[in-house]
Design an enzyme around this catalytic site. Structure first.
Site, PDB file in Angstrom:
ATOM      1  CG  HIS A  36       4.841  -5.411  -5.513  1.00  0.00           C
ATOM      2  ND1 HIS A  36       3.648  -5.239  -4.870  1.00  0.00           N
ATOM      3  CD2 HIS A  36       5.601  -4.337  -5.183  1.00  0.00           C
ATOM      4  CE1 HIS A  36       3.664  -4.110  -4.192  1.00  0.00           C
ATOM      5  NE2 HIS A  36       4.843  -3.542  -4.363  1.00  0.00           N
ATOM      6  CB  CYS A  84       5.122  -3.928  -0.656  1.00  0.00           C
ATOM      7  SG  CYS A  84       5.671  -2.260  -1.015  1.00  0.00           S
ATOM      8  CE1 TYR A  85       2.095   1.068   5.512  1.00  0.00           C
ATOM      9  CE2 TYR A  85       0.233  -0.460   5.538  1.00  0.00           C
ATOM     10  CZ  TYR A  85       0.882   0.655   6.050  1.00  0.00           C
ATOM     11  OH  TYR A  85       0.322   1.339   7.091  1.00  0.00           O
ATOM     12  CG  ASP A 141     -19.259  -7.293 -15.596  1.00  0.00           C
ATOM     13  OD1 ASP A 141     -18.488  -8.130 -16.093  1.00  0.00           O
ATOM     14  OD2 ASP A 141     -18.883  -6.234 -15.071  1.00  0.00           O
ATOM     15  CD  GLU A 183       1.736  -8.060  -5.929  1.00  0.00           C
ATOM     16  OE1 GLU A 183       2.562  -8.837  -5.413  1.00  0.00           O
ATOM     17  OE2 GLU A 183       1.605  -6.884  -5.553  1.00  0.00           O
ATOM     18  CE  LYS A 193     -15.358  -6.963 -17.612  1.00  0.00           C
ATOM     19  NZ  LYS A 193     -16.535  -6.142 -17.300  1.00  0.00           N
ATOM     20  N   GLY A 200       0.838  -1.194   0.000  1.00  0.00           N
ATOM     21  CA  GLY A 200       0.000   0.000   0.000  1.00  0.00           C
ATOM     22  C   GLY A 200       0.869   1.237   0.000  1.00  0.00           C
TER      23      GLY A 200
END
Ligand code: XMP
Length: 588
Positions: free
Chosen positions: A168, A82-83, A226, A170, A372, A55
């Site tokens: 990170h 990270c944070y 959606d 991800e 999504k 963050g």
């Protein structure tokens, strides 16, 4: 709509990557959700693993996102990213310091010892995005990897099952990121593989039947992925007699859109799919409107009126009906920093009748657990054709916000760097919206312009927020004018024609697959006999929050430009070189 708590929780500290972490965990096959960072340890007791996200805050700042420190004593494995890594250090007696300078981008991971996170991981590139650093690790922890600026790239206390990494895992730029997450989820947390989209469809259908009971469901389907997938699931779960889809044709749709949507639902076996032709009403609402925000407001208000009319005439408000909606997972989460505020510029007003249905719980939202890409996979599984589920996003207010208007005629102005068009488009800088002029360059789009010259020009000049290159024109740029214009049917028809031409071309050349979205914008700039210009705006993006311009093969662009210039009203074809920020994806 999920009974059991997911195995893995991602605690959201406001980072832009929070959802990406949860998506990655799901891709690996374990069900993960996102919860506020300060969720109590008691609520997380049944989880198999906890990930604390990155963050933008600083742990020592008052009011910065925090965790319940008890989660570090549950005996459940925790991975701080990270944070999140800094929070672990801060709470357990390590120190966190303001970095000397921030570290953003690639760095080199250098492993210091064996660790359960490092199975199959080698010294390699990692991705950093931080300012603060952990400067001393907490008692009981050991340094497990280091890297350039941050020094302490990773630490762990295997006994307490606590792990922290400054980088990170991800993002794809971290070479072994997926392996690291896999090691955490399956190796350290011993999670099961319980997340497989192809097995979700029957579960969701069962949930729909349970909620609906003997009531029927109606949807306002927009033609977007959606609402279409949500409606299709209800259609399958309840049968065609009990699932109604209503599609409002605003007259602001792309060419052939209504027929396309109708065809898709016919194929899916919908019997009760109604098209409401509201073109005249929307055109009347937009009569003489020039300002982008006013356009959105007019369209939103008109939507409310049309929906109210439909609710009343179809008797959807009586007790036998419930409202279906295509809400997806990221829409349901209220989180610290991951504001969607600028994504949707102005919300449609809430129809009173719809609000009453929601307030009385007469609502069904089959997709609230899904991202999504998962919605796409479910749609595919449920039989929605790929040409539909894989389509690019399209904004609710439709072509109206791609059809720029001008109050009066005005000449262009030659500036040192190009030609200043006295017409304004919307942009975003920091968190603020801008509404500024456009600078047109005499050159063709190219790598140098897109990567360097255009961003430098937007930074340098405070009167513009966009730079466009010229693909082709029927006159010199200096001879162009802005013409008075509003949103009218002839202009919309021209834009539909240009847009359809671009889309067909991109499908043929394969460029369609290289872009995330490709708005085509009509601008009232031209010469007396041809008063409009077309702007091409192909972009690449992850989620619409940021975007990069994508260049087309010069030879393809030349052919496309020729085709567009064959439209008699079109004077010029431009190419938008502006990334987001500082430009938005849409021009209004
Ligand atoms: P901007 O222009 O804000 O667009 O960079 C980001 C993404 O959001 C879409 N967009 C909208 N979608 N209603 C929508 O449903 C809207 O009012 C709206 N405005 C922008 C845009 O197409 C892009 O994908």
């Amino acid at each position: 709509m999920e009974a059991n708590a997911p195995q893995i929780v991602v605690l959201d500290t406001g980072g832009q990557y929070t959802h990406l972490i949860a998506r990655r965990v799901r891709e690996l096959g374990a069900y993960a959700d996102v919860q506020p960072s300060n969720t109590s340890a008691a609520e997380l007791r049944t989880r198999k693993g906890i990930i604390i996200s990155g963050g933008p805050a600083s742990v020592y700042e008052p009011g910065s996102p925090d965790i319940d420190p008890q989660i570090l004593r549950l005996g459940i494995p925790v991975l701080g990213i990270c944070y999140g890594h800094q929070l672990i250090a801060y709470h357990l007696g390590g120190t966190v310091q303001k970095g000397v300078r921030g570290e953003y981008g690639p760095a080199q991971l250098s492993l210091s010892c064996d660790d359960a996170l490092w199975n199959g991981v080698e010294n390699s590139q990692i991705w950093m995005s931080h300012f603060d650093v952990v400067s001393s690790i907490p008692p009981g922890f050991r340094l497990t990897a280091s890297s350039g600026v941050s020094g302490i790239a990773a630490m762990s206390d295997p006994g307490r099952k606590l792990f922290g990494i400054q980088f990170h895992p991800e993002v794809v730029h971290t070479r072994f990121g997926k392996q690291i997450l896999e090691n955490f989820i399956f190796g350290i947390c011993a999670a099961n593989k319980d997340w497989n989209i192809s097995q979700r469809v029957p579960v969701v259908e069962e949930q729909i039947r349970a909620i609906a009971g003997d009531r029927n469901v109606f949807f306002f389907v927009s033609g977007g992925v959606d609402s279409t997938v949500a409606y299709t699931l209800c259609l399958r779960a309840l049968g065609p007699d009990r699932a109604y889809g209503i599609y409002v044709d605003t007259g602001l749709m792309r060419k052939g859109e209504t027929e396309f949507v109708r065809g898709v639902f016919r194929e899916l076996g919908a019997k009760n799919f109604l098209v409401d032709d509201a073109e005249q009403e929307f055109l009347a609402a937009l009569h003489r409107v020039h300002d982008p925000e006013e356009k959105r407001r007019a369209i939103g208000e008109q939507f409310v009126k049309v929906q109210e009319r439909i609710l009343a005439t179809e008797h959807f408000l009586d007790g036998t009906w419930i409202l279906g909606q295509g809400t997806i997972y990221p829409d349901t989460i209220e989180s610290g920093g991951t504001a969607k505020a600028d994504l949707i510029k102005t919300h449609h007003n809430r129809v009173a009748g719809i609000q009453a249905l929601i307030d009385s719980g007469r609502i069904i939202e089959p997709l609230t657990s899904f991202y999504k890409d998962e919605v796409r996979a479910i749609g595919h599984e449920a039989g929605v054709p790929d040409r539909f589920v894989m389509r690019h996003p399209f904004p609710g207010p439709g072509l109206a916000i791609r059809c720029l208007c001008a109050k009066e005629r005005a000449g262009v102005a030659r500036a040192a760097d190009g030609v200043l068009l006295p017409i304004r488009s919307v942009g975003v800088q920091g968190d603020a919206r801008s509404y500024r002029n456009i600078l047109a360059l005499d050159e063709q789009p190219n790598e140098h312009l897109a990567a360097q010259a255009a961003p430098a020009l937007v930074n340098k000049r405070s009167d513009i927020n966009r730079v466009i290159a010229t693909c082709g024109a029927k006159a010199r740029l200096d001879d162009l004018s802005v013409f008075e214009a509003t949103v009218t049917k002839p202009r919309l028809d021209l834009l539909r024609e240009a847009d359809a031409l671009v889309r067909e071309f991109c499908l043929q050349t394969g460029f369609e697959n290289q872009v995330w979205q490709f708005p085509v914008v009509l601008v009232p700039v031209g010469i007396e006999q041809a008063r409009e210009a077309v702007v091409l705006r192909p972009i690449q993006s992850m989620d619409g929050m940021t975007a990069d311009t994508v260049l087309m093969e010069p030879r393809d662009l030349e052919r496309l430009t020729e085709k567009l210039l064959e439209l008699p009203a079109v004077s010029a074809v431009f190419y938008d070189l502006t990334h987001k920020p500082p430009g938005t994806i849409e021009w209004e």
